[in-house]
Design an enzyme around this catalytic site. Sequence first.
Site, PDB file in Angstrom:
ATOM      1  N   CYS A  14       0.976  -1.223   0.127  1.00  0.00           N
ATOM      2  CA  CYS A  14      -0.057  -0.042  -0.281  1.00  0.00           C
ATOM      3  C   CYS A  14       0.806   1.302   0.001  1.00  0.00           C
ATOM      4  O   CYS A  14       1.973   1.090   0.094  1.00  0.00           O
ATOM      5  CB  CYS A  14      -0.841  -0.077   1.024  1.00  0.00           C
ATOM      6  SG  CYS A  14       0.067  -0.007   2.543  1.00  0.00           S
ATOM      7  N   ASP A 508      26.469 -31.207  18.717  1.00  0.00           N
ATOM      8  CA  ASP A 508      24.907 -31.209  19.021  1.00  0.00           C
ATOM      9  C   ASP A 508      24.875 -32.838  19.639  1.00  0.00           C
ATOM     10  O   ASP A 508      25.613 -33.806  18.825  1.00  0.00           O
ATOM     11  CB  ASP A 508      23.902 -31.170  18.031  1.00  0.00           C
ATOM     12  CG  ASP A 508      22.569 -31.536  18.275  1.00  0.00           C
ATOM     13  OD1 ASP A 508      22.014 -31.223  19.384  1.00  0.00           O
ATOM     14  OD2 ASP A 508      21.832 -32.251  17.514  1.00  0.00           O
TER      15      ASP A 508
END
Length: 849
Positions: A14, A508
């Site tokens: 817009c 990890d």
Amino acid sequence: MTKELHIGVEGMTCAACVNRVERGLKKVEGVESASVNLATESASVVYDPEKTTPEALVEKVREVGYTPVVAEVEFGVTGMTCAACVGRVERALKKLDGVLEASVNLATERARVKFLPASTGLAQFKRAIRDAGYGVLEAGVGQDRADLEREARAREIASLRRSVLISAVFALPLLLTAMLPMLFPAVEEWLMATFGHGVMSTLNWVMLALATPVQFGPGLRFYRHGWKSLRSLSPDMNSLVMIGTSAAYFYSLGVVLFPSVFPPQARHAYFEAAGVVITLILLGKYLEALAKGRTSEAMKRLLSLQAKTARIIEGIGEREIPVDEVLPGDVISVRPGERVPVDGVVLSGQSYVDESMITGEPIPVLKSEGVKVIGGTVNQTGAFTFRATAVGADTVLAQIIKLVESAQSSKPPIQNLADRVVAVFTPIVLGIALLTALTWLLLGGENALTLALVNTVAVLIIACPCAMGLATPVSIMVGSGKAAEMGVLFRKGEALQTLQQAQVIALDKTGTLTKGKPELTDLRTEEGFEEAEVLRLIASLEQKSEHPIARAIVRAAEARGLELVEPQGFEALPGFGVSAQVGIYRVEVGADRYMARLGLDVSPFAAEAQRLADEGKTPLYAAINGKLAAIVAVSDPIKEGTPEAIAALHRQGFKVAMITGDNARTAQAIARQLGIDEVLAEVLPDGKADAVKQLQDKGYRVAFVGDGINDAPALAQADVGLAIGTGTDVAIETADVILMSGDLRGVPNAIALSRSTLRNIKLNLFWAFAYNIVLIPVAAGVLYPLTGWLLSPVLAGAAMGLSSVFVLSNALRLRRFQAPLRGPVIDDRTSYVLRRTQDSKRETRKDSS
């Protein structure tokens, strides 16, 4: 002087969006005006290039919450011969409005440009490169880029071979004519006695006749490229050769045509310097082109993995089509010995498939219904059909090729030094050559003119920046190609340098150190209970639970062929356990507190429970009809090769850390088992990046190893991110290095290759710099007053050619790199499969003969 830049902007909906982007751009220092158009989704910015840059304007668009349209293109560049050429092409591209980054690689002869398509495009890039004196490799309709580049390289090699042969035909007799009388006084005396004193003048005319076809035949390439470089005030290797050989040739021509103009002691012709130098430099370029071809062999092998055709099933028949016409959803048939054409999922049949060039693992993998197959892998003895799921650029192989090419064309930090030197190198050499000429003209005595010419030509010839330009990219090219063969993908060339600079390897746990899939590891029953029956009852109860521990128990029972029954009245008590009626038995499974709630004493299993806890396992207990029946443990087992990989990382001098969500006691138990140095336990999934930052805050450079899916923030936070792939998860944008197989042994192997590649680069750079630092003064004649030694232009030309060949040969040594850790041990089943495969291949060869 202001410039205007056009930026495509996505995400505006817009007028408020338009105002927001305009306000943001106008706040950037140096912006005079900014106009944003919602309909065309673009921004037009007028700015002062001395106060801001296109990169800053693009970043501002991102900052205000919208997406600037940025594109990237890669294409071949022809005609580059040295590092100065690379700099010249990069400068020509970076001058264009809208170009954000431009990187040119001499080894791959490719340019990569990141740009704003609203401001510029490929047509402008081609024009800029051609205006700079180079060519662009363009593919025609239906032409494959790899084939086009291979053809261009073959044409270049053929052209150089032809030039070398033509030059040698004239240069060899030229050299003999010039050097024999000088090396062997008896020959000169015989010539004088036989033909008189005019013989030297006659020989000069003969040498002129031999040198001219070389100077303006094969040597014309140096004039063509060298003059363009000089005219644009960016001299390169061609300029140096052109000036040096022209000085020798035209000086000698003057001696032949106007001998009276020169002092008697300066009436010596140097035609052999011009002709032989051109021949030697062309020979060096020919050997360099051959070696360059060998540096890209790994990429050629990857490209050769792509199948050319696919056999699709239509109705009750089959039809063979080009692989680029295959569509997702097509059903494809694969016979024994054929390559799988694209990625997909097996529908019927089964076979072992060799995935070694994708994962680096030598063991064939069984493919049956529902299992993924990867395009480019080789089917062994069976046959199957599969449904295509990824084609073209979406296949695993296409992504691997893209990643390897990206690594090969990027520049590591160590290249910056070479780039800075090369930027000023050729002008400095021209200055040294001019200083050499003036010095000898002033201090050379009666032989001043001769000494000035010989030494100036030697300086110009020997000071070629070719070796500097090749030192880093060829090592990166060979190293990243070798890594791909090992199942290690470097997304960026700089990762080859930064990986070996890490100090802590943070791992990890789930899916990296462990398999990421819980398994039943322990089951011990009380007296009076049979193990198989207890497992059957427990697994029957756990069928109703979706907990990973329950799934592991069910899988273990099914693997033993136990018949499970449907439980009745299943009840789950959060934090305690589960219970149900299984046939005539009341079965209850849970933690020790659940057994205490049932009034059962678990002390008979106290020693077993302590052992399990020490191993990082959490014990569970089972009760049958109100009696304590068994203790069970389910854990995520350590991957094969993990202990070996961690031991290798310690040997390489790294500190190893583990990041896990497990409780501290379990994590410490696993750490003791594996010899891990530091543990960061009870870390939530979204806290892994903070855990990496904790290590960095202690002053460590951290390499984080994760599964590449759940660990993206940590991979991005680390100095180097390594993603453990599964053979198909290759498009991991946050990782710098991707290990195609899930084997952690790939980490020390990748680090070892990184170290070898950097050592190789350093040796190349040392040679390239040391060669020039040592030999330019020698060529200038600094040893002459002390030893009487001068460096002949002919020897200078030979040394210049050999410097590039040395750098390339040294880089090619990386092809012999051996990974310090081997993959999984081949078991009897696999040995049988491999024997069957070899037998099948032998039978195929017999049939074909």
